[in-house]
Each structure stands twice: as structure tokens, then as C-alpha cells.
Design a protein around this motif. Sequence first.
Motif, PDB file in Angstrom:
ATOM      1  N   THR A 189       5.400   2.923   1.326  1.00  0.00           N
ATOM      2  CA  THR A 189       4.237   3.439   0.609  1.00  0.00           C
ATOM      3  C   THR A 189       2.961   3.419   1.432  1.00  0.00           C
ATOM      4  O   THR A 189       1.897   3.720   0.915  1.00  0.00           O
ATOM      5  CB  THR A 189       4.000   2.624  -0.663  1.00  0.00           C
ATOM      6  OG1 THR A 189       3.845   1.260  -0.285  1.00  0.00           O
ATOM      7  CG2 THR A 189       5.159   2.748  -1.613  1.00  0.00           C
ATOM      8  N   ARG A 190       3.040   3.031   2.710  1.00  0.00           N
ATOM      9  CA  ARG A 190       1.808   3.002   3.489  1.00  0.00           C
ATOM     10  C   ARG A 190       1.456   4.396   3.987  1.00  0.00           C
ATOM     11  O   ARG A 190       0.371   4.899   3.754  1.00  0.00           O
ATOM     12  CB  ARG A 190       1.963   2.052   4.655  1.00  0.00           C
ATOM     13  CG  ARG A 190       0.685   1.449   5.105  1.00  0.00           C
ATOM     14  CD  ARG A 190       0.923   0.538   6.274  1.00  0.00           C
ATOM     15  NE  ARG A 190       0.053   0.918   7.357  1.00  0.00           N
ATOM     16  CZ  ARG A 190      -1.224   0.625   7.385  1.00  0.00           C
ATOM     17  NH1 ARG A 190      -1.778  -0.042   6.414  1.00  0.00           N
ATOM     18  NH2 ARG A 190      -1.983   1.011   8.392  1.00  0.00           N
ATOM     19  N   MET A 191       2.426   5.030   4.626  1.00  0.00           N
ATOM     20  CA  MET A 191       2.210   6.392   5.110  1.00  0.00           C
ATOM     21  C   MET A 191       3.116   7.398   4.408  1.00  0.00           C
ATOM     22  O   MET A 191       3.143   8.564   4.775  1.00  0.00           O
ATOM     23  CB  MET A 191       2.446   6.469   6.625  1.00  0.00           C
ATOM     24  CG  MET A 191       1.452   5.719   7.460  1.00  0.00           C
ATOM     25  SD  MET A 191      -0.262   6.143   7.132  1.00  0.00           S
ATOM     26  CE  MET A 191      -0.447   7.659   8.034  1.00  0.00           C
ATOM     27  N   TRP A 192       3.846   6.946   3.407  1.00  0.00           N
ATOM     28  CA  TRP A 192       4.728   7.808   2.616  1.00  0.00           C
ATOM     29  C   TRP A 192       5.723   8.582   3.476  1.00  0.00           C
ATOM     30  O   TRP A 192       5.782   9.796   3.431  1.00  0.00           O
ATOM     31  CB  TRP A 192       3.911   8.729   1.712  1.00  0.00           C
ATOM     32  CG  TRP A 192       3.248   7.968   0.644  1.00  0.00           C
ATOM     33  CD1 TRP A 192       1.947   7.556   0.632  1.00  0.00           C
ATOM     34  CD2 TRP A 192       3.830   7.465  -0.560  1.00  0.00           C
ATOM     35  NE1 TRP A 192       1.689   6.825  -0.503  1.00  0.00           N
ATOM     36  CE2 TRP A 192       2.834   6.754  -1.249  1.00  0.00           C
ATOM     37  CE3 TRP A 192       5.105   7.534  -1.123  1.00  0.00           C
ATOM     38  CZ2 TRP A 192       3.066   6.125  -2.456  1.00  0.00           C
ATOM     39  CZ3 TRP A 192       5.327   6.912  -2.327  1.00  0.00           C
ATOM     40  CH2 TRP A 192       4.315   6.229  -2.980  1.00  0.00           C
TER      41      TRP A 192
ATOM     42  N   HIS B  30      -2.657  -4.149   3.258  1.00  0.00           N
ATOM     43  CA  HIS B  30      -1.369  -4.073   3.942  1.00  0.00           C
ATOM     44  C   HIS B  30      -1.197  -5.019   5.121  1.00  0.00           C
ATOM     45  O   HIS B  30      -0.090  -5.196   5.586  1.00  0.00           O
ATOM     46  CB  HIS B  30      -1.158  -2.649   4.471  1.00  0.00           C
ATOM     47  CG  HIS B  30      -1.029  -1.620   3.403  1.00  0.00           C
ATOM     48  ND1 HIS B  30       0.035  -1.575   2.543  1.00  0.00           N
ATOM     49  CD2 HIS B  30      -1.839  -0.606   3.031  1.00  0.00           C
ATOM     50  CE1 HIS B  30      -0.115  -0.572   1.706  1.00  0.00           C
ATOM     51  NE2 HIS B  30      -1.259   0.031   1.974  1.00  0.00           N
TER      52      HIS B  30
ATOM     53  N   VAL C 267      -3.466   9.058  -1.176  1.00  0.00           N
ATOM     54  CA  VAL C 267      -2.139   8.902  -0.590  1.00  0.00           C
ATOM     55  C   VAL C 267      -2.253   9.176   0.902  1.00  0.00           C
ATOM     56  O   VAL C 267      -2.606  10.278   1.302  1.00  0.00           O
ATOM     57  CB  VAL C 267      -1.154   9.886  -1.244  1.00  0.00           C
ATOM     58  CG1 VAL C 267       0.203   9.793  -0.596  1.00  0.00           C
ATOM     59  CG2 VAL C 267      -1.052   9.613  -2.722  1.00  0.00           C
ATOM     60  N   GLN C 268      -1.988   8.174   1.704  1.00  0.00           N
ATOM     61  CA  GLN C 268      -2.075   8.355   3.147  1.00  0.00           C
ATOM     62  C   GLN C 268      -0.801   9.018   3.641  1.00  0.00           C
ATOM     63  O   GLN C 268       0.281   8.597   3.288  1.00  0.00           O
ATOM     64  CB  GLN C 268      -2.255   7.006   3.853  1.00  0.00           C
ATOM     65  CG  GLN C 268      -3.479   6.242   3.433  1.00  0.00           C
ATOM     66  CD  GLN C 268      -4.753   6.989   3.745  1.00  0.00           C
ATOM     67  OE1 GLN C 268      -4.828   7.700   4.742  1.00  0.00           O
ATOM     68  NE2 GLN C 268      -5.746   6.845   2.898  1.00  0.00           N
ATOM     69  N   GLN C 269      -0.966  10.039   4.459  1.00  0.00           N
ATOM     70  CA  GLN C 269       0.194  10.706   5.029  1.00  0.00           C
ATOM     71  C   GLN C 269      -0.091  11.043   6.476  1.00  0.00           C
ATOM     72  O   GLN C 269      -1.257  11.131   6.881  1.00  0.00           O
ATOM     73  CB  GLN C 269       0.477  12.016   4.284  1.00  0.00           C
ATOM     74  CG  GLN C 269       1.266  11.863   3.023  1.00  0.00           C
ATOM     75  CD  GLN C 269       1.520  13.219   2.392  1.00  0.00           C
ATOM     76  OE1 GLN C 269       0.633  13.805   1.801  1.00  0.00           O
ATOM     77  NE2 GLN C 269       2.724  13.717   2.532  1.00  0.00           N
ATOM     78  N   TYR C 270       0.967  11.253   7.236  1.00  0.00           N
ATOM     79  CA  TYR C 270       0.752  11.677   8.609  1.00  0.00           C
ATOM     80  C   TYR C 270       0.193  13.081   8.619  1.00  0.00           C
ATOM     81  O   TYR C 270       0.412  13.854   7.687  1.00  0.00           O
ATOM     82  CB  TYR C 270       2.046  11.589   9.400  1.00  0.00           C
ATOM     83  CG  TYR C 270       2.434  10.170   9.706  1.00  0.00           C
ATOM     84  CD1 TYR C 270       1.716   9.437  10.646  1.00  0.00           C
ATOM     85  CD2 TYR C 270       3.473   9.547   9.040  1.00  0.00           C
ATOM     86  CE1 TYR C 270       2.032   8.124  10.911  1.00  0.00           C
ATOM     87  CE2 TYR C 270       3.796   8.234   9.301  1.00  0.00           C
ATOM     88  CZ  TYR C 270       3.074   7.524  10.233  1.00  0.00           C
ATOM     89  OH  TYR C 270       3.366   6.224  10.493  1.00  0.00           O
TER      90      TYR C 270
ATOM     91  N   LEU D 172      -1.574   3.827  -8.222  1.00  0.00           N
ATOM     92  CA  LEU D 172      -0.884   5.107  -8.185  1.00  0.00           C
ATOM     93  C   LEU D 172       0.274   5.111  -9.180  1.00  0.00           C
ATOM     94  O   LEU D 172       0.790   4.065  -9.560  1.00  0.00           O
ATOM     95  CB  LEU D 172      -0.322   5.380  -6.782  1.00  0.00           C
ATOM     96  CG  LEU D 172      -1.318   5.533  -5.647  1.00  0.00           C
ATOM     97  CD1 LEU D 172      -0.598   5.602  -4.326  1.00  0.00           C
ATOM     98  CD2 LEU D 172      -2.168   6.764  -5.840  1.00  0.00           C
TER      99      LEU D 172
ATOM    100  N   LEU E 233      -7.512  -0.544   3.539  1.00  0.00           N
ATOM    101  CA  LEU E 233      -6.101  -0.557   3.936  1.00  0.00           C
ATOM    102  C   LEU E 233      -5.691  -1.891   4.537  1.00  0.00           C
ATOM    103  O   LEU E 233      -4.631  -2.415   4.244  1.00  0.00           O
ATOM    104  CB  LEU E 233      -5.829   0.578   4.932  1.00  0.00           C
ATOM    105  CG  LEU E 233      -5.882   1.982   4.355  1.00  0.00           C
ATOM    106  CD1 LEU E 233      -5.679   3.015   5.438  1.00  0.00           C
ATOM    107  CD2 LEU E 233      -4.821   2.148   3.285  1.00  0.00           C
TER     108      LEU E 233
ATOM    109  N   LEU F 253       2.543  16.085   8.034  1.00  0.00           N
ATOM    110  CA  LEU F 253       3.064  16.204   6.661  1.00  0.00           C
ATOM    111  C   LEU F 253       1.974  16.675   5.712  1.00  0.00           C
ATOM    112  O   LEU F 253       2.218  17.466   4.801  1.00  0.00           O
ATOM    113  CB  LEU F 253       3.635  14.877   6.203  1.00  0.00           C
ATOM    114  CG  LEU F 253       4.897  14.450   6.950  1.00  0.00           C
ATOM    115  CD1 LEU F 253       5.269  13.036   6.602  1.00  0.00           C
ATOM    116  CD2 LEU F 253       6.033  15.401   6.606  1.00  0.00           C
TER     117      LEU F 253
END
Lengths: 516, 597
Positions: A302-305, B322, B192-195, A244, B318, B198
Motif C-alpha cells: 500500500t505504499r506505492m500500490w 511508513h 494514493v502514491q503511485q509510480y 482510504l 509518509l 502507472l
Amino acid sequence: MCSLALFPPPLPSGQTTLCESNNELLSGTTTEDRLKLSLKLHCRTESSSKAAFLDHSETLWMRSAAACSYIYQLMSFYINSPLSCAVVVPKWLSVSSGCTLALLRWFSSFHGSLFPHLTMSSEDMLAEFSQVLNWSDCVVRAFAWHPHTDKFAVALLDDSIKIYNPKSATTPTLKHRLQRSVAAVQWKPLCATALAVACQNCLLVWHVDPCSLSTRPSSGCAQVLSHPGHSPITSIAWSPSGSLLVSASPMDTAMMVWDVASESGVPLQRVGGGGVTFLSWSPDGSHVLASTPSALFRVWETRMWTCERWPCVKGRCQSGCWSPDGSRLLFTVQGETVIYALTFTDTPAGVPTCTSKGSQAAAVVADLSETTFNTPDGDIIVGGEIQSLAWDPTGERLAVLLKGDPQAADRPAIIAVFKTRTNPIFELLPWFVLLCVGFVQGEPGTEPRLMQFHPNFQHGALLTVCWSSGRITHMPFYFLSAGVPHFGLSGSPSLPRPQERPADFAKQSLFTELMS
Amino acid sequence: ETRTTFNRGPQRSFECMWRDMGNAVASIAWAVLLLPPITAVFVIISRFSLLHPIQAVSECLSFLTSASAIFSFILLCGVIIMVGFLNLEYYTVIPTIACSKIALLGQLLHPRQFVNSLGHCIMGIIVAWCCAITVGGRYETIADPCAQGDGSPQMCLNEYHLILLLAGAFVGFSHSLLGVIYNMNYVSFHTVQQYKYLRFKGSLSLVLKCSATQALYSVRNYIVVYFFLGKWSLSVHPLDSIAGLLDLSLLYHLWISASFLLFTWHLTLLLFRVFVTEVYSFPVQSSFTEDAHQCLPTVLTDKQPMILKFLALLDLALLSQHSPSRRSEVFSLSQPGGHPHNWNAISKECLSLLADLTQRLIAYHDTVATNGRAKSLSTGSERKTSSESSGMFPRPTLLMKTPASVFARSIVGCPQSPLTAPFTPDLDSPFASPALRRLTAPMDQCSPWFGTVQSPHIMRRVPKLWSTSTGEKSQALFADSQAHIWALEGLSYLVQSSFSEDQFGVVQTALPSILSCMLGLQEAVDRHFKLPHASSKPVRSASSMGDSTHKTLRFALRATLKTSIYRITTTFGNHLNAVKMSAEHRKRLQQFLEYKE
């Protein structure tokens, strides 16, 4: 805490810093060092006429904002001028327009006072928020080492970019119609070809084949990434995994996260701050520092921003850098002369948590307030505000570029080098220790503008400094990395190659090729 | 062993169904919850008048509490629920890419699509009726009293009401058609992982913009159609004239009604996408055998449903990046026995996915090289995966229903173009078992279709309509490449962390095969991108609800592949010289070690 008073005095005039060995900075008097690269001074092009006209490529929003301000000026002229009394206008119209004007004024003053940077021109904004000292008249506007090999890219005042590679005879020059006012360049990690360039109106990603013999790659080799309202771009950062790219613009409250291959971007919007000025991705890839034009910066995980907000007391966060393991962040604040540190002790990754719980307040680790040194040439005052920070990839040397005062001759811009140790052997000591090494100085009359550490130098650290004269010098700091346990903090590792003296450095392939 | 497989199947699909259903129901529930505020805003916008603001607001309030408003609101809720279930029924994680105009036409005329369009038409009429009630005034009733020539009162057709209802039907229908053209049923996963909240918030403004623009275009087209076709003899105010149609208030009401309709539907779709692509964390291993089928290695190797396989691959990518604790489970040995079952299953599945893609690319390239053009152009059809990926209504495997000759043809045809006959369900799901393929592969040559269809003689007579564009073929080849991207990421991160974390050396044994697989794929991808049009960038459609991620998947795959190989070479460096591999791969690897790729 370390302060500048503990530093050895700056070098007398005419002496130039060459390298570090045995814990001290060695200097030489020769101006014709071999560790340099001169760049032709380029005259400034098309500087005067540009500002007079609205740029065609400005966004609709900017144009409408300009139009609004024009109407606003027109209105204020008519209402405030004595002529308006003479002209017969209905009473209600004058009253209502007066009210509207007052409201507009109040709003614009409110907005402007909240975010004064929004009234700047793009060039001024780039100069204000760049990591480069005096960006607008700097010959070298941006510099980037390749993260894996000995090649680097240099962005010049004439908006061209040159790529120097000691293993190749060609020096590709990158030029593109949209490549204007380059604020930052960065090579993509885990890739040999891709170079991201932050320009005034867009983001360019060049693909420069290292095996190609072409000296002028066509603009077809560049991907153009743009998003409405996201310009000028002042800072970019690749994720260390190379997947990214994030970009920041002081005009846009959203930080863009790009998937470069598919040319798609996700805006990460947060209210407050008025824009994003500087980005730094931690070397382990877990966090991104994003500073704003106001007294606030954010640290994204940066995992869930998601992000943590860190309000500053005085000014905006000017610069920051991460320790190699990504657990510590050093940053400086505009208007202050100290370096702060934050610790991020991550919860075990894989457990999705909103924020990484770290310290609740930043700790001051170094005080760089002004200190007077008596040198044979007279008193020199060193210290003050900090322009940028650079931490070498082994985490053992920290370079701090001090702004100085361009008007006063006795307050030069200077680079102070610290020795850092983040994982002390003696637990009694604080986690972070700064020891002074010395000041880095160039030829008389030149000042450092920009600096960067080589990402993988074998014998310690290699600091590259771009000077106001357009010269680029590489300064090796010889030491043994902390992979080998040392006892005592001041003990210096021996020089890796004791037989090698500073004058012999040119024998290394990297430098010989760089002489011009 | 066989028995457990048999028992496990229905149970698993049942669980998946529940997981799918749970997500879908949650998304529909949210869409219904968001309906009252949206409706209230719509009421205010449709009834507001600048000259009498206070009166308009009080009218709005009295309308909102009236019985007809509540009834229409209940109808709207029903429509939203219906739209939600249509989303669930039609969604796919692998886009259907029509390589030619005729294939697209085939998709549009497909019975399944017909049902979809009809459903949307009816729902459009219902929403439009609710809008007519909401806007009130001249739109409210279908019949108006009017005076005939002799003065006797009579009921006439109220064309204002009718035009709104038909607009609803038209917008619904065009929404359904655009859904096919723009692949609106394709659910893509974000890098891009987001909740969820969001992500929803981030896309909301885009949805609003898309709905408003699409409504504008639909209304324009509708007006044109109505001008030519809308002749009603019973109407009291004929509207099929230019003056009648250029009524600004009418146009405004048509537009906001269409916007309202599309916004609620798009919102439901957005919520569905957000919920269905939510990251799900599968356990790597379980100490109870009855839970074994929920574990990552088992789910990965499953063929159906596709969404679960995708989520498992995403989870793998993932965790490898991580999560050190979950990685250690992957590298662990079984107790008792001491076999690295988890790693073996995961690496084997990833490698077979990559090998599958390599084979597909090589086959395509060979066809192009030998024939000058891809072979099975004339058999254009679609990749039929939407039905398979829907977990709600598990269907028998389509492989069983197909005659062998078609199957054999599709096996040859699909790698080159995933297009077979328009209405034949495509059997070549990208994950169709490689074993079956190998079994049927020798049949290619015997198939009676083989020699004839591809003869250049016939090819020359193929009309323009049937011809395919290479860019789209390239897209179709990489349609499911999101899975390959995750497989590459997962493998490379696992190999990278094995350098310091793998205590038993389980990864070492697979390193040669991983490297040769990646380098082989790299070669195939390089060759593919040298084909004309393969590297041309698609035109970006900025404001559309359709997802264009699939158009750039091949570029993403190429970048990920390079990065993955570099990730391994930078980690292991010159240690890789000890790995056994062919001379050709060694040469390629050396390029990577010297950063020259």
C-alpha cells in the motif's frame, strides 16, 4: 499439519456451543441462551419481476452489452433459420455476415470461457463471491463490529441496516434508495460514525452520529460513491489508518481506492483475472489481498500500490485473512480443502521497493478434507470446501467456516476453531502451528452463515456467528493472550474470571442489551 | 546566525530551481518523445479514407517522410516545449479561488493571464498550420488560384486554410481561459502514491476523453463565432453560410485538429503534474553542516518555494507512517547537547500551520457572526500565490512592495476572504510569517479603510456581480489545506509511534500543546461547518482536465483532523487523563475517548 481427524467429535443434536474455556468448547442444551439476538425473518421483497426487465440504473456499458447480445441472437436466428435461404440476399452479404457471426461467436465463447462470471446476473454474482454462505437467502447479509467500541451493524435481507449499541437505547435503521443487495458493511477505523456499505450499484458511506436519538437517519447522512463500470460491489476494506477505502467488483478489472472525504476514487487497473471479488486489508496496513474470479490473486503493497501476482493451481481464492502483525496471510482456494499460508517479510519500510519479498510458494498449513465422525445420532461427515476464514485480533484463534452440503443431512456446514501460534518460543517448531479446539455448532436445523471476531475483546476472543435462522450469537473464547509468555503449546491459561460460568455471561453489559 | 541565513537563501533557491527545472525538463522531454507516435496517429486518422485504404496508407507514409512534415514536426516540438515552460511558469500548489464573478473577471483580465492567452493563441495558430499541412488537400495553402470574371488567373484567399488557422487560435485562447476558470494550473497531490509510469498510464484515457470533448465544444463555439464574424471579401469559397459551415468533412477535420492540439497540450500538462508531484525523500538530519539546509526540518520551516514546502510536508506524512528508521531520527537527540532539535523544529512548524488555520477560521467566523456577512466583499480579488510558488523565477517577496495600509487591510480581510483588490498581489500567503502578522495586527483598527468599507450602508449598494458565494469562500479559506492535512497526519503518526519508539520522551513534552492545538482546530472547524453552505458538496465536474480536489479539501481536512485525534486517543487511551489541558478541551477529548465524536 493439522487435520480434522484430530478434532473432538461434533456435538450431539440439540447441543449448542457456548464458549471456550480451559482449551475446550463448552456446550449447553438450552435453546433460550442469553447469548443471542433474534432477528425477525424478513420476507423477500420484489424478487420475481426484477429480472424480467433491464434495470434502469445499469451502466451504459451493460446496456450496450445487452443490446449487442440481442443483435447477436437476431443475427444467428436469421442466418441459421431455413427462411434465410428463401430470402434473396446478395451472396457477399450473407457470406460476410456469416463470417462476422462466426467471429462474434468465437469471441464470446472465448471471453465467456475465460470469465464465466461475466454472464451471471448481479444477484448471482454477489451470492457467488460473497463471504456469506448462501448469501441470497440469508437473513443476515452482512455484519460488522465497530473496530473500537461495542457496537455493530447488521445488514438484513430487506436491504436495511440496523445498528446495535449496548450503550444506547436507540437502534438506528439505515435505509437508502440505492441501498440494494448489500454484500458487505464495514466501519471506518479511527472514527465513531462512518459505516461503508457495498451495494449493488454503488458504495454508500453512512455517517451515523452515536449521540443522535434519531432511529431513521435520513439519506442525506450517506455519501454515495460510484464509478462507471464498478458494480456490483462484492467486497470493501478500510485501511486500518482510516484514510482510504478500497472496493472491488467482479465486473471491473480495476480496484477502486477511495478518498471518502473528498469522494474521489483512483482506479488501480491490472490486466488479467477478469475482476476483483474479495479484499482484505492487513491489520498493519501494509498489504491488501485482492482475489479475482479466475485462478489468480494479487497482494498489493500500500505504499506505492504495486502488486504481486499469485496464480493458483486449481480455482480462485475464496477467502483469506491476515495475521495481526500483517506478516502472514492465510487463504483458501475454491475446490480445495486445505488452508495455505504466505509469509511477507517486509524490507524496512521507507525503502521504496517494488514488491515485498516473501516466500516464493504458499505452504499448506491445514488439511480439512472430509472426515467421518461417529456420533450417537449417526455418522457425520465434516470437512470439504471452505467458505471463509476469520482470525482473531490476538492471532490465537482461527475460525474456519466449512461449506458442507445443504442437500445431505450428514454433511452440515460447520465452524471449526483452531488454536494458532505464529511466534513459537521453540525455534525448532515451524513458524505456524495449528491446534484444534473444536467445532462450533448452533441449534438443530440451523447452519452458520457468517462469522466475525470482535476486534477488541478483553479476555481472549469473541466470535460472532450469524445463523441461517437469523439468530446472531456471540461466543467467547477465554484464554490469556500471547503477550504473556507461555511454555508449552498445549498449556491452557486459566479462565480470567474463574468464578464466572457460561450462564453468567449475560451479566456483561454487552449481551444483556442485545436480547430481543 | 544572520550571515548564514543570508548566504543560504540564494543557494537554496538555486538548488530548488534546479530540482524544479529538472522535473519540468524531464516532463517536457517525455512529452516531446511521445509526440512522434501521436503525430503519426493523427496523420493516419486525418488522411484515412475507407474507400481507398491502401492508397491512403501509402500517402501517409510518403507524407511522413516529406520535408514539410519534418518541418511541421519541428514546429510542434517547439510548441510542446513552450507549453511545458508555460506550465512551469504558471503552476501553483495552492489554487486561486475566485469568490465572485468580478474576481474571476479580474483574473481573466490580469496582464499575466493576457500574456498566457496570447501565447496560447499563437501556439494554437502554429499547431493549426501544422494540421493544415498534415491534412493536406484543400487546406494546404493560404492562397488558391482562381479565375476572375475576365478569365485572367489570380490568387484568391483559401478560406479552408484560414478557418483552420483561426480555429487553432480560438481553441488555444479558449484553452487558456478555461485554464483559469477550472484552475488548470493547480497541481494537486494524490492521496494514493503511485509510480510515475502507472499514474501516467492511469490518467491517459481520461486525458484523451477530455481532449476530445473539449475540442467538440470549442469547435461548436468557434463555428458559431465564425458564422457571425467570418466575412472575407477575397475568399473564393465563402464559408460564412450555414451550408458552407455544415460541411461534414470540414467539421471532422476541425474537430480532429482541435483534439490533436488539446491532446498534446493536456499530455504535456499531465506529465508535468506527474513529475512535479513525485514524492521526494528529504534527509531528516545530516552529519555535514553544509547539507543542513536540505534537511527536512529546515525545508519545512522555509516559506519559499511553496512546492518544496509541500513536498517536505508530504515526505513528513509518509515517513511518520511508513518508516521506523527515519522516525527514529526524528526522535533522536543532538550530539553533543542532547536536544531534540529535529522533533522541535518539525512539531513547531506543524503546530504553527495548524494554529494559523485555527486563527483564520475563528476570524472568519467572527466576521460572519458580527456583520452577518463577510467584511471585505467589495475588495474582492484573488489569492496571488501562483507567482510565488513557481520556483523557476524566484521573485522578491511581495510583502516588501506593499503599502502598509493595504497590508493591514489584507490581514483583516484575508482570513475572512483571501480577496483583496483585483490587481493587488495578495500578501497574505497562507504561510506568511505569523510574526509579521502579529506585528501588523494592531494596525487594523487604525487603518482608515477599516470603518468605512465594511459599513453596511455601502454593502447594500454592492451590485450582484460583486457578491460572493459562501461555498466558494469556504473553499478559499481551505485552499492550502493540503499542507494542514499532511501536518495533522505527520504529527498524529509521530505521536502514535512515539508510544513505543520514543526512547527519550521528546514527544511527551509536546503532547499537551499538540492536543490542545488539534482540539482547538476541531472546535473551529466544527463551528465553520455549521455555517450555511459550508457543508454543501460541490458539483463534481467529471471530464475536465482541471483539478477539483481543492473543492473538497475542507471535507478532507475535517476527516483527517478527527482521524488524527482518534489516532492519538486510541494509542494513549486513559493515559491522556494525566495530560494538562483546559476543562473545555478535556471535555472534548473525553468525547473522543468514548467514541462519540
